[in-house]
Design a protein around this motif. Structure first.
Motif, PDB file in Angstrom:
ATOM      1  N   VAL A 128      77.254  30.941   9.421  1.00  0.00           N
ATOM      2  CA  VAL A 128      75.870  31.548   9.337  1.00  0.00           C
ATOM      3  C   VAL A 128      75.849  32.349   8.121  1.00  0.00           C
ATOM      4  O   VAL A 128      74.860  32.240   7.342  1.00  0.00           O
ATOM      5  N   GLU A 129      77.066  33.243   8.181  1.00  0.00           N
ATOM      6  CA  GLU A 129      76.889  34.087   6.985  1.00  0.00           C
ATOM      7  C   GLU A 129      76.878  33.458   5.499  1.00  0.00           C
ATOM      8  O   GLU A 129      76.281  33.683   4.774  1.00  0.00           O
ATOM      9  N   GLU A 130      77.869  32.264   5.591  1.00  0.00           N
ATOM     10  CA  GLU A 130      77.979  31.352   4.296  1.00  0.00           C
ATOM     11  C   GLU A 130      76.769  30.791   3.934  1.00  0.00           C
ATOM     12  O   GLU A 130      76.519  30.797   2.762  1.00  0.00           O
ATOM     13  N   ALA A 131      75.850  30.424   4.856  1.00  0.00           N
ATOM     14  CA  ALA A 131      74.645  29.810   4.656  1.00  0.00           C
ATOM     15  C   ALA A 131      73.470  31.032   4.106  1.00  0.00           C
ATOM     16  O   ALA A 131      72.409  30.335   3.780  1.00  0.00           O
ATOM     17  N   LEU A 169      81.323  19.646   1.097  1.00  0.00           N
ATOM     18  CA  LEU A 169      81.393  20.861   1.958  1.00  0.00           C
ATOM     19  C   LEU A 169      81.180  22.052   1.015  1.00  0.00           C
ATOM     20  O   LEU A 169      80.761  23.153   1.390  1.00  0.00           O
ATOM     21  N   ALA A 170      81.704  21.922  -0.150  1.00  0.00           N
ATOM     22  CA  ALA A 170      82.103  23.143  -0.925  1.00  0.00           C
ATOM     23  C   ALA A 170      81.285  22.995  -2.399  1.00  0.00           C
ATOM     24  O   ALA A 170      81.353  23.745  -3.258  1.00  0.00           O
ATOM     25  N   GLY A 171      80.469  21.993  -2.512  1.00  0.00           N
ATOM     26  CA  GLY A 171      79.361  21.945  -3.629  1.00  0.00           C
ATOM     27  C   GLY A 171      78.309  22.621  -3.682  1.00  0.00           C
ATOM     28  O   GLY A 171      77.945  23.108  -2.762  1.00  0.00           O
ATOM     29  N   PRO A 172      77.639  22.677  -4.680  1.00  0.00           N
ATOM     30  CA  PRO A 172      76.519  23.479  -4.999  1.00  0.00           C
ATOM     31  C   PRO A 172      75.494  22.972  -4.204  1.00  0.00           C
ATOM     32  O   PRO A 172      75.287  21.734  -4.239  1.00  0.00           O
ATOM     33  N   ALA A 173      74.574  23.589  -3.610  1.00  0.00           N
ATOM     34  CA  ALA A 173      73.405  23.256  -2.728  1.00  0.00           C
ATOM     35  C   ALA A 173      72.555  22.302  -3.699  1.00  0.00           C
ATOM     36  O   ALA A 173      72.336  22.796  -4.824  1.00  0.00           O
ATOM     37  N   VAL A 174      71.850  21.333  -3.087  1.00  0.00           N
ATOM     38  CA  VAL A 174      70.927  20.710  -3.845  1.00  0.00           C
ATOM     39  C   VAL A 174      69.475  20.598  -3.187  1.00  0.00           C
ATOM     40  O   VAL A 174      69.540  20.987  -1.847  1.00  0.00           O
ATOM     41  N   SER A 175      68.572  20.215  -3.894  1.00  0.00           N
ATOM     42  CA  SER A 175      67.225  19.949  -3.044  1.00  0.00           C
ATOM     43  C   SER A 175      67.009  18.910  -2.500  1.00  0.00           C
ATOM     44  O   SER A 175      65.943  18.626  -1.570  1.00  0.00           O
ATOM     45  N   LEU A 192      73.847  20.160   1.397  1.00  0.00           N
ATOM     46  CA  LEU A 192      75.004  19.883   0.496  1.00  0.00           C
ATOM     47  C   LEU A 192      74.913  18.628  -0.370  1.00  0.00           C
ATOM     48  O   LEU A 192      74.071  17.428  -0.040  1.00  0.00           O
ATOM     49  N   PRO A 193      75.453  18.708  -1.414  1.00  0.00           N
ATOM     50  CA  PRO A 193      75.539  17.312  -2.387  1.00  0.00           C
ATOM     51  C   PRO A 193      76.638  16.171  -1.853  1.00  0.00           C
ATOM     52  O   PRO A 193      77.393  16.515  -1.086  1.00  0.00           O
ATOM     53  N   VAL A 194      75.902  15.120  -2.038  1.00  0.00           N
ATOM     54  CA  VAL A 194      76.759  14.052  -1.941  1.00  0.00           C
ATOM     55  C   VAL A 194      77.327  13.373  -3.077  1.00  0.00           C
ATOM     56  O   VAL A 194      76.755  13.252  -4.281  1.00  0.00           O
ATOM     57  N   VAL A 195      78.752  13.161  -3.061  1.00  0.00           N
ATOM     58  CA  VAL A 195      79.369  12.779  -4.249  1.00  0.00           C
ATOM     59  C   VAL A 195      80.121  11.247  -3.583  1.00  0.00           C
ATOM     60  O   VAL A 195      80.213  11.030  -2.554  1.00  0.00           O
ATOM     61  N   ARG A 196      80.407  10.767  -4.820  1.00  0.00           N
ATOM     62  CA  ARG A 196      80.934   9.130  -4.420  1.00  0.00           C
ATOM     63  C   ARG A 196      82.431   9.536  -4.745  1.00  0.00           C
ATOM     64  O   ARG A 196      82.993   9.804  -5.676  1.00  0.00           O
ATOM     65  N   ALA A 197      83.314   8.793  -3.947  1.00  0.00           N
ATOM     66  CA  ALA A 197      84.556   8.649  -4.166  1.00  0.00           C
ATOM     67  C   ALA A 197      85.256   7.385  -3.528  1.00  0.00           C
ATOM     68  O   ALA A 197      84.474   6.545  -2.922  1.00  0.00           O
ATOM     69  N   ARG A 198      86.538   7.161  -3.920  1.00  0.00           N
ATOM     70  CA  ARG A 198      87.178   6.008  -3.513  1.00  0.00           C
ATOM     71  C   ARG A 198      88.140   6.430  -2.040  1.00  0.00           C
ATOM     72  O   ARG A 198      88.751   7.378  -2.253  1.00  0.00           O
ATOM     73  N   LEU A 199      87.853   5.228  -1.065  1.00  0.00           N
ATOM     74  CA  LEU A 199      88.539   5.751  -0.031  1.00  0.00           C
ATOM     75  C   LEU A 199      90.212   5.663  -0.023  1.00  0.00           C
ATOM     76  O   LEU A 199      90.642   4.372  -0.793  1.00  0.00           O
ATOM     77  N   GLY A 235      64.480  31.227   2.171  1.00  0.00           N
ATOM     78  CA  GLY A 235      63.471  31.148   1.076  1.00  0.00           C
ATOM     79  C   GLY A 235      64.415  30.414  -0.066  1.00  0.00           C
ATOM     80  O   GLY A 235      63.824  30.383  -1.416  1.00  0.00           O
ATOM     81  N   ASN A 236      65.577  29.929   0.227  1.00  0.00           N
ATOM     82  CA  ASN A 236      66.199  29.232  -0.698  1.00  0.00           C
ATOM     83  C   ASN A 236      65.631  27.866  -0.987  1.00  0.00           C
ATOM     84  O   ASN A 236      65.506  26.817  -0.249  1.00  0.00           O
ATOM     85  N   PRO A 237      65.383  27.406  -2.356  1.00  0.00           N
ATOM     86  CA  PRO A 237      64.925  26.149  -2.746  1.00  0.00           C
ATOM     87  C   PRO A 237      65.895  25.073  -2.417  1.00  0.00           C
ATOM     88  O   PRO A 237      65.661  23.694  -2.276  1.00  0.00           O
ATOM     89  N   CYS A 238      67.216  25.179  -2.630  1.00  0.00           N
ATOM     90  CA  CYS A 238      68.204  24.307  -2.265  1.00  0.00           C
ATOM     91  C   CYS A 238      68.959  24.362  -1.050  1.00  0.00           C
ATOM     92  O   CYS A 238      69.584  25.035  -0.769  1.00  0.00           O
ATOM     93  N   LEU A 239      68.696  23.224  -0.418  1.00  0.00           N
ATOM     94  CA  LEU A 239      68.985  23.369   1.079  1.00  0.00           C
ATOM     95  C   LEU A 239      70.109  22.541   1.396  1.00  0.00           C
ATOM     96  O   LEU A 239      70.849  22.787   2.489  1.00  0.00           O
TER      97      LEU A 239
END
Length: 409
Positions: free
Chosen positions: A207-210, A396-402, A321-328, A315-319
């Motif tokens: 909660v605090e991190e959010a 989970l650690a990426g910058p928030a996106v809209s 977590l970002p999605v990234v592409r990765a190889r399994l 009131g944050n416009p970026c809600l």
């Protein structure tokens, strides 16, 4: 059951910013700016030197090794020296007022002081190393747009235009309740059949991190009356967040207690793994999240639904977590018919991201969340993923996106 995308859309349709407040500049970093900041002055307010050196007239240094008279020394904070005329120079410090008549500053390392004179390597270009008034901001300019997450540089910009108090979005207050007779708080020994109340502390940190304010209200004993009483007190907060008691067991009474207290349930159960037995409802303007009791399920549901809701309420416009592409990096089997979130560590290998599962995917193994960097998104139509498959991962650690991460999924 509804889909993950439907559940997220339902939550976000119900939540709104909780209001604004005034805070001193020293407490504003990390908050969301609620109103634009305008400059009431030019920044910088006067012509000043960008270097330690000598202020002079460029026309006096048309050849190398020109010799000029040093008529003044001007420090930062001085009101300025005498007006320079032909053949004059003034020793000047960084940030000091450039004297009238001077149109350039030469760096001290490009000069050689000789008593009351200075020899300039030259030649000099007019305007060199001088900061003009308003070079950064002009009076009346918008110095900071809103909304924006306030960063350290923004604090400096506000200070530079003399603003000591900022209007910011109020951070929502989140009441956190952990349900279950088996729970024991920190500092007390565990008895037979008991476990530590880790969920409440995990969620308080999340909660605090959010960007919200956690209020831990303690452990709620099993039983309808105790559950009703605890939730009735929790509704003083902007958001109510509970763990446990929302499945179908004999002691799972949270949904019944919430209904008795006037909570209008919007959904119960989402087609996902982990975290299927999540409930969400509204009591007036207060959103109420009933998260599962298993620690991984609880935290995954927080990331998916509670975190974006709290960021919108702040009131944050970026809600999202970002999605990234990765190889399994290994074979993975997932549950058919459900959107599964596989805990993975992200590594770089050969210039590409590689996602490696963090071991057991049991919803009770919280360390698998501690070890992971993201959640691989396995859509419901597929149950087997081979190593080297390209997958989407919630970072989970990426910058928030809209952009919502599940649109079109």
């Amino acid at each position: 059951m509804i889909s993950v995308a439907e559940a997220l859309a339902t939550v976000l349709a119900e939540v709104h910013p909780v209001g604004t407040e005034q805070v001193h500049l020293g407490q504003a970093c990390g908050r969301v700016l609620a109103a634009p900041v305008r400059a009431d002055r030019d920044v910088p307010p006067f012509r000043n030197s960008a270097m330690d050196g000598f202020a002079l007239r460029a026309a006096d240094v048309t050849t190398a090794h020109a010799r000029l008279r040093v008529v003044a020394t001007i420090g930062a904070g001085d009101t300025g020296g005498p007006e320079l005329t032909t053949g004059d120079a003034a020793a000047i410090m960084t940030g000091a007022v450039v004297p009238a008549g001077a149109d350039s500053v030469v760096k001290v390392e490009d000069c050689e002081r000789d008593g009351d004179t200075v020899v300039v390597a030259g030649p000099v270009t007019s305007g060199s190393h001088i900061r003009e008034p308003g070079e950064d901001l002009r009076r009346g300019d918008v110095a900071l747009e809103a909304p924006r997450l306030i960063r350290p540089a923004d604090i400096g910009v506000a200070a530079s235009v003399g603003v000591a108090v900022l209007a910011v979005q109020r951070r929502p207050i989140v009441a956190i309740l952990a349900t279950g007779d088996e729970l024991v708080d920190l500092g007390r020994p565990l008895g037979p059949g008991q476990i530590a109340n880790s969920n409440a502390y995990t969620l308080a940190a999340a909660v605090e991190e959010a960007g919200a304010v956690p209020r831990m209200l303690g452990i709620v004993a099993d039983g309808l009356e105790a559950t009703r009483k605890a939730f009735a007190e929790a509704f003083a907060a902007d958001v109510v967040l509970s763990t446990g008691g929302v499945s179908m067991g004999t002691f799972d009474v949270v949904r019944r207690a919430l209904a008795d207290l006037g909570v209008e349930e919007r959904f119960w159960k989402v087609a996902q793994k982990p975290g299927k037995p999540i409930s969400f409802g509204m009591r007036g303007t207060v959103p109420v999240f009933g998260l599962p009791g298993n620690p991984v399920s609880s935290l995954v549901c927080f990331y998916l639904y509670v975190r974006p809701a709290l960021r919108r309420m702040a009131g944050n416009p970026c809600l999202h977590l970002p999605v990234v592409r990765a190889r399994l990096g290994a074979d993975v089997r997932t549950a058919p018919g459900l959107t599964e979130f596989v805990r993975v560590a992200l590594h770089s290998q050969g210039g590409r991201r590689v996602a490696v599962p963090t071991g057991s995917q049991s919803s009770g193994v919280l360390r698998s969340m501690s070890l992971c960097d993201g959640l691989m998104i396995a859509p419901p139509g597929e149950g087997s993923w081979g190593a080297n498959s390209d997958v989407d991962v919630l970072d989970l650690a990426g910058p928030a996106v809209s952009e919502a991460p599940f649109e079109g999924r």
